[in-house]
Design a protein around this motif. Structure first.
Motif, short mmCIF file in Angstrom:
data_model
loop_
_atom_site.label_atom_id
_atom_site.label_comp_id
_atom_site.label_asym_id
_atom_site.label_seq_id
_atom_site.Cartn_x
_atom_site.Cartn_y
_atom_site.Cartn_z
N ALA A 20 25.21 45.58 41.47
CA ALA A 20 24.94 46.49 40.36
C ALA A 20 26.25 47.03 39.78
CB ALA A 20 24.05 47.65 40.82
N ALA A 21 27.19 47.39 40.65
CA ALA A 21 28.49 47.90 40.19
C ALA A 21 29.27 46.83 39.43
CB ALA A 21 29.29 48.41 41.38
N PHE A 22 29.20 45.59 39.90
CA PHE A 22 29.89 44.48 39.23
C PHE A 22 29.39 44.34 37.79
CE2 PHE A 22 29.86 39.92 38.13
CZ PHE A 22 31.21 39.65 38.16
N TYR A 23 28.07 44.32 37.62
CA TYR A 23 27.51 44.15 36.28
C TYR A 23 27.71 45.39 35.42
CZ TYR A 23 25.76 39.61 37.59
OH TYR A 23 25.68 38.29 37.98
N GLU A 24 27.71 46.58 36.02
CA GLU A 24 28.02 47.81 35.26
C GLU A 24 29.46 47.77 34.75
OE1 GLU A 24 27.29 51.12 37.87
OE2 GLU A 24 25.14 50.73 37.96
N ALA A 25 30.40 47.39 35.62
CA ALA A 25 31.80 47.31 35.22
C ALA A 25 32.02 46.23 34.17
CB ALA A 25 32.68 47.05 36.45
N LEU A 26 31.32 45.11 34.31
CA LEU A 26 31.42 44.03 33.33
C LEU A 26 30.98 44.52 31.96
CD1 LEU A 26 31.97 40.98 32.89
CD2 LEU A 26 29.57 40.59 33.47
N GLN A 27 29.83 45.20 31.91
CA GLN A 27 29.32 45.70 30.64
C GLN A 27 30.20 46.80 30.05
OE1 GLN A 27 25.12 46.59 30.91
NE2 GLN A 27 24.77 44.70 32.03
N ALA A 28 30.84 47.59 30.91
CA ALA A 28 31.72 48.67 30.44
C ALA A 28 33.11 48.15 30.07
CB ALA A 28 31.83 49.75 31.51
N GLY A 29 33.41 46.90 30.43
CA GLY A 29 34.75 46.37 30.18
C GLY A 29 35.79 47.06 31.03
N ASP A 30 35.41 47.52 32.20
CA ASP A 30 36.30 48.28 33.08
C ASP A 30 36.89 47.34 34.14
OD1 ASP A 30 37.47 49.96 35.01
OD2 ASP A 30 36.02 51.56 34.58
N ILE A 31 38.07 46.81 33.86
CA ILE A 31 38.67 45.81 34.74
C ILE A 31 38.99 46.36 36.12
CG2 ILE A 31 41.05 46.18 33.92
CD1 ILE A 31 39.48 42.78 34.83
N ASP A 32 39.43 47.61 36.21
CA ASP A 32 39.77 48.17 37.52
C ASP A 32 38.54 48.30 38.40
OD1 ASP A 32 42.52 48.34 37.01
OD2 ASP A 32 42.28 50.30 36.05
N GLN A 33 37.45 48.78 37.83
CA GLN A 33 36.23 48.92 38.62
C GLN A 33 35.62 47.56 38.94
OE1 GLN A 33 35.29 51.58 40.20
NE2 GLN A 33 36.99 52.67 39.32
N LEU A 34 35.74 46.62 38.00
CA LEU A 34 35.25 45.27 38.27
C LEU A 34 36.01 44.65 39.44
CD1 LEU A 34 33.83 42.72 36.04
CD2 LEU A 34 35.89 41.97 37.18
N MET A 35 37.32 44.81 39.46
CA MET A 35 38.12 44.24 40.54
C MET A 35 37.89 44.98 41.86
SD MET A 35 39.34 41.58 39.19
CE MET A 35 40.21 41.06 40.68
#
Length: 148
Positions: A20-35
């Motif tokens: 869920a966090a991966f897809y949230e970060a992807l949609q937000a364009g948040d590279i730090d949280q995605l990584m």
């Protein structure tokens, strides 16, 4: 210490929370949280549809940064199929994708497999492999047959 914005930032949780966090970060364009969703291992792997195998955090980060620079990405995982073990979880999803650029919105379906490992930091993504897909194609299952 501020409360983590994304579930993957918490060490207690599940593979579902990291997904869920991966897809949230992807949609937000948040590279730090995605990584932050990825395992801290040299051999983490990511394959985007039609792309090369990306190995390691630097290569994966660079690819996602390039995707974010091209426009916003909305990826909605659907039709989850899962296989859970003690220290690993494999999730296969159909991703409903919307890529929003200056030229407009493009829509696509992607078949993705996400592999999660239980690490010292909690559950983390170790592999993401995505291939072009179609929503209208039904699943093919034949119970009781071995593949090999």
């Amino acid at each position: 210490m501020p409360k983590p914005r994304y579930r993957a930032a918490q060490s207690a949780g599940s593979a579902d929370d990291v997904e869920a966090a991966f897809y949230e970060a992807l949609q937000a364009g948040d590279i730090d949280q995605l990584m932050a969703c990825w395992a801290d291992e040299d051999d983490i792997v990511c394959v985007h549809p039609g792309g090369p195998r990306l190995v390691g955090a630097a290569a994966i980060r660079q690819a996602f940064e390039a995707m974010f620079a091209a426009g916003s990405i909305r990826a909605y995982p659907e039709r989850l199929r899962r296989l859970d073990a003690l220290g690993a979880a494999v999730h296969n999803v159909l991703e409903r994708i919307e890529l929003v650029t200056a030229e407009g919105t493009q829509r696509a379906w992607v078949v993705a497999t996400n592999v999660y490992l239980k690490t010292a930091q909690g559950w983390r993504l170790a592999a993401h492999h995505a291939s072009p897909g179609r929503a209208e194609v039904a699943e093919v299952t034949q119970p009781g047959q071995l593949l090999h």
